[in-house]
Design a protein around this motif. Structure first.
Motif, short mmCIF file in Angstrom:
data_model
loop_
_atom_site.label_atom_id
_atom_site.label_comp_id
_atom_site.label_asym_id
_atom_site.label_seq_id
_atom_site.Cartn_x
_atom_site.Cartn_y
_atom_site.Cartn_z
N GLN A 472 29.37 29.59 31.72
CA GLN A 472 28.24 30.12 32.48
C GLN A 472 28.46 30.03 33.98
OE1 GLN A 472 24.65 28.20 31.18
NE2 GLN A 472 24.45 29.45 29.34
N GLU A 473 29.19 28.98 34.40
CA GLU A 473 29.40 28.80 35.84
C GLU A 473 30.62 29.55 36.36
OE1 GLU A 473 31.22 25.17 33.70
OE2 GLU A 473 29.49 26.53 33.50
N THR A 474 31.27 30.36 35.51
CA THR A 474 32.42 31.13 35.95
C THR A 474 31.96 32.24 36.90
OG1 THR A 474 33.52 30.74 33.83
CG2 THR A 474 34.42 32.48 35.22
N HIS A 475 32.41 32.16 38.15
CA HIS A 475 31.98 33.12 39.15
C HIS A 475 33.13 34.08 39.47
CE1 HIS A 475 28.31 30.88 39.65
NE2 HIS A 475 28.97 29.77 39.94
N PHE A 476 33.23 35.15 38.68
CA PHE A 476 34.32 36.11 38.86
C PHE A 476 34.24 36.79 40.23
CE2 PHE A 476 33.73 36.11 34.17
CZ PHE A 476 34.99 35.62 33.83
N HIS A 477 33.04 37.01 40.70
CA HIS A 477 32.89 37.70 41.97
C HIS A 477 33.46 36.88 43.12
CE1 HIS A 477 30.94 39.48 45.53
NE2 HIS A 477 31.00 40.60 44.83
N GLU A 478 33.25 35.58 43.09
CA GLU A 478 33.79 34.72 44.14
C GLU A 478 35.32 34.71 44.11
OE1 GLU A 478 32.14 30.86 43.96
OE2 GLU A 478 30.07 31.52 44.34
N ILE A 479 35.86 34.67 42.91
CA ILE A 479 37.33 34.68 42.77
C ILE A 479 37.90 35.97 43.34
CG2 ILE A 479 39.24 34.75 41.12
CD1 ILE A 479 38.10 31.99 41.30
N TRP A 480 37.30 37.10 42.94
CA TRP A 480 37.83 38.38 43.40
C TRP A 480 37.63 38.54 44.91
CZ3 TRP A 480 41.39 41.48 42.28
CH2 TRP A 480 41.45 42.75 42.84
N LYS A 481 36.53 38.03 45.44
CA LYS A 481 36.28 38.11 46.87
C LYS A 481 37.34 37.33 47.66
CE LYS A 481 32.57 37.46 50.28
NZ LYS A 481 31.17 36.97 50.51
N GLU A 482 37.81 36.24 47.10
CA GLU A 482 38.86 35.44 47.74
C GLU A 482 40.22 36.13 47.67
OE1 GLU A 482 41.05 31.07 47.15
OE2 GLU A 482 39.14 31.50 46.12
N ALA A 483 40.49 36.83 46.55
CA ALA A 483 41.80 37.45 46.33
C ALA A 483 41.93 38.82 46.98
CB ALA A 483 42.08 37.57 44.83
N GLU A 484 40.83 39.57 47.02
CA GLU A 484 40.89 40.98 47.40
C GLU A 484 41.53 41.26 48.76
OE1 GLU A 484 38.13 44.91 46.80
OE2 GLU A 484 37.17 43.09 47.52
N PRO A 485 41.31 40.45 49.80
CA PRO A 485 41.93 40.76 51.10
C PRO A 485 43.45 40.79 51.07
CG PRO A 485 40.16 39.16 51.38
CD PRO A 485 40.38 39.30 49.90
N PHE A 486 44.04 40.13 50.06
CA PHE A 486 45.50 40.06 49.99
C PHE A 486 46.06 40.92 48.85
CE2 PHE A 486 43.78 36.05 51.56
CZ PHE A 486 44.37 35.99 52.82
N ALA A 487 45.16 41.60 48.12
CA ALA A 487 45.61 42.39 46.97
C ALA A 487 46.54 43.52 47.37
CB ALA A 487 44.40 42.95 46.22
N GLU A 488 46.36 44.07 48.58
CA GLU A 488 47.21 45.18 49.01
C GLU A 488 48.65 44.74 49.25
OE1 GLU A 488 45.83 46.76 52.69
OE2 GLU A 488 46.11 44.90 53.80
N LEU A 489 48.89 43.43 49.31
CA LEU A 489 50.25 42.92 49.52
C LEU A 489 51.03 42.82 48.21
CD1 LEU A 489 49.52 40.08 52.10
CD2 LEU A 489 50.23 42.43 52.55
#
Length: 547
Positions: A472-489
């Protein structure tokens, strides 16, 4: 057979070892790339190991240019050091352009398979079997071999073409009993066709040859040696332990393997050396990730890598990540369309971000190197089908009412994604296409929301594959928000790493060739790219025969 324009040669053992040493010297400084795993891209901040000038340049590079890097194609505006890296890689890698076979093998004649023999083959397999059967038949005739052994025969495609089309005596051997059953049933169907044709047109010839099948779960040198005691005219053999009881007369063999997996290709070469009744070997390897390795200090080691004394004495080792990388196909990536390239980079980004989920919420599973399956190929096919269907819907929708809200379209896409048991996480190109067809918007905010929805679905699917329940406490949005700025690399990083793949495969192949060359002048050995590399990435055959 190397290109005469190449800087390096493998015509002699000395030249081959020089080439190997040049490769090893080159790749040592890039161990941080060859030993890395893209799943750890975000958790280990892998992009920080790349030259900042390279990243700054490549992060804005068109996808098509990134996909060309593994093939050694550079752009003029790149930093000089990056261009030098890519060009050096190209100069060290064994060339893959398909050889002119008629110049190498006297009398070789590649014949298109008829519909009966080609039944069940896809285009890639048909190409491989047509070419390899012609080459093997030519070599068998040149060395006077009585029997051809198809090692790792699978469903018997190669064996049956050699038997029915080229009229050779063939033994097909595979570890899977189901393959043996399928092989025999398929051979019987083909036999009926050829028997009818021969009775009609060549009644004096009689019944055509049928491949003999053997199922053995252990492909050992001793077991392959035992085949030399088999008469070429016996009935099908069911149990390998009976092979030696079949006949006392020896028969000369040629071993052939079409993508014999892992150590099986190595076993073929070693059997050729140890068993004098094997007159020639034609080996096309694959699945380097399954090679055994790490026996450098063990005398008489039977490891898959290294094979040659030259490489063993140099103390060279690779590791699983490097051997995985050797399976990459530069030619396959070069012919990808932009959407497909973006889709693959997105899959890498989602898998790397999913690793962040595991590290944060399921740390106990990380030690087991979790795998959620190789889903990319299936998903690309599904994506292509849906884009086609969406285009059709666009035309039909011009005269009918269509859903107009973003939320409805998101539900539609998520429903598409749930159709596959493995989880369908199609790329953003599909999303934009479906939204534009159905009256949605496709601004930056919408694209970002779509990416998150895809990642969340990917993560749920990954957890399901691992038998884990979403907390229940799995926050996928927070994980993706942390990763997304570097995804283009991810794209630049993957492309630079993949560029080392052809070089690592060259090292593995040259080690096998050197092993044969070290045996002296009693045999000749060559490396030849016999398939179209775009159709068959593992296209290099190692061919040796006694002289």
């Amino acid at each position: 057979m190397e290109d005469c324009s190449q800087k390096y040669s493998c015509r002699t053992a000395k030249k081959t070892l020089e080439w190997i040493n040049a490769i090893v010297t080159f790749i040592k400084p890039y161990a941080f790339l060859t030993n890395a795993h893209v799943t750890n891209f975000f958790t280990h901040k892998l992009w920080q190991s790349i030259d900042p000038d390279w990243l700054h340049c490549l992060r804005n590079e068109p996808v098509q240019n990134l996909l060309l890097i593994p093939c050694g194609i550079i752009q003029e505006h790149w930093p000089a050091s990056l261009k030098e890296f890519v060009l050096d890689l190209k100069s060290l890698a064994f060339p893959r352009e398909q050889a002119h076979l008629n110049k190498l093998f006297p009398g070789v004649n590649v014949v298109s398979l008829n519909s009966v023999l080609a039944q069940g083959m896809n285009f890639k397999k048909k190409h491989e079997v047509e070419v390899l059967s012609a080459v093997v038949s030519s070599i068998a005739n040149s060395v006077g071999a009585q029997t051809i052994v198809d090692v790792g025969a699978g469903q018997g495609y190669l064996a049956q073409v050699l038997s029915f089309q080229y009229q050779h005596s063939v033994v097909a051997i595979d570890a899977c009993s189901h393959h043996g059953t399928v092989m025999e049933k398929r051979a019987e169907r083909i036999k009926k066709h050829y028997t009818a044709q021969m009775r009609k047109h060549y009644p004096e010839i009689g019944i055509p040859n049928v491949p003999k099948t053997i199922t053995s779960r252990v492909m050992s040198i001793d077991m392959l040696k035992a085949l030399t005691s088999m008469s070429p005219h016996i009935d099908n053999v069911k149990r390998p332990e009976l092979i030696g009881q079949v006949a006392d007369d020896k028969t000369s063999l040629i071993l052939a393997g079409l993508h014999a997996c892992g150590d099986l290709s190595v076993t073929m070469l070693k059997t050729f050396i140890e068993c004098k009744d094997v007159k020639a070997v034609v080996s096309i390897g694959c699945c380097y990730n399954l090679l055994s390795e790490g026996c450098l200090d063990i005398a008489g080691s039977q490891c898959g890598f290294p094979m040659s004394c030259g490489v063993k004495s140099a103390g060279i080792s690779l590791g699983k990540s490097s051997r995985d990388l050797a399976c990459q196909s530069a030619e396959r990536w070069r012919i990808l369309k932009e959407d497909a390239g973006l889709h693959n980079f997105e899959l890498h980004a989602f898998r790397a971000a999913f690793q962040m989920v595991l590290c944060k919420y399921y740390p106990e599973i990380i030690t087991s190197s979790p795998s959620i399956g190789r889903q990319g190929k299936v998903l690309r096919r599904q994506q292509q089908r849906r884009i086609l269907q969406s285009s059709i819907n666009c035309e039909e929708g011009k005269h009918s009412s269509m859903p107009e809200t973003i939320s409805h379209m998101q539900e539609l896409c998520l429903r598409h994604m749930s159709e596959s048991k493995t989880g369908d996480y199609s790329g953003s190109a599909l999303y934009s296409h479906e939204f534009s067809c159905n009256g949605g918007t496709s601004g930056n905010e919408t694209a970002a929301a779509n990416k998150f929805l895809l990642f969340e679905k990917f993560s749920q699917s990954g957890l399901s594959c691992l038998g884990l329940k979403s907390l229940q406490e799995t926050h996928f949005h927070e994980i993706w928000k942390e990763a997304e700025p570097f995804a283009e690399l991810i794209g630049p990083y993957w492309s630079l790493r993949a560029a080392l793949g052809p070089l690592l495969e060259t090292l593995l192949l040259l080690d096998r060739l050197l092993f044969l060359q070290e045996q002296g002048s009693s045999l000749e050995a060559i490396m030849v790219p016999i398939f179209d590399p775009a159709l068959s990435p593992r296209n290099v055959a190692i061919i040796a025969k006694r002289i």
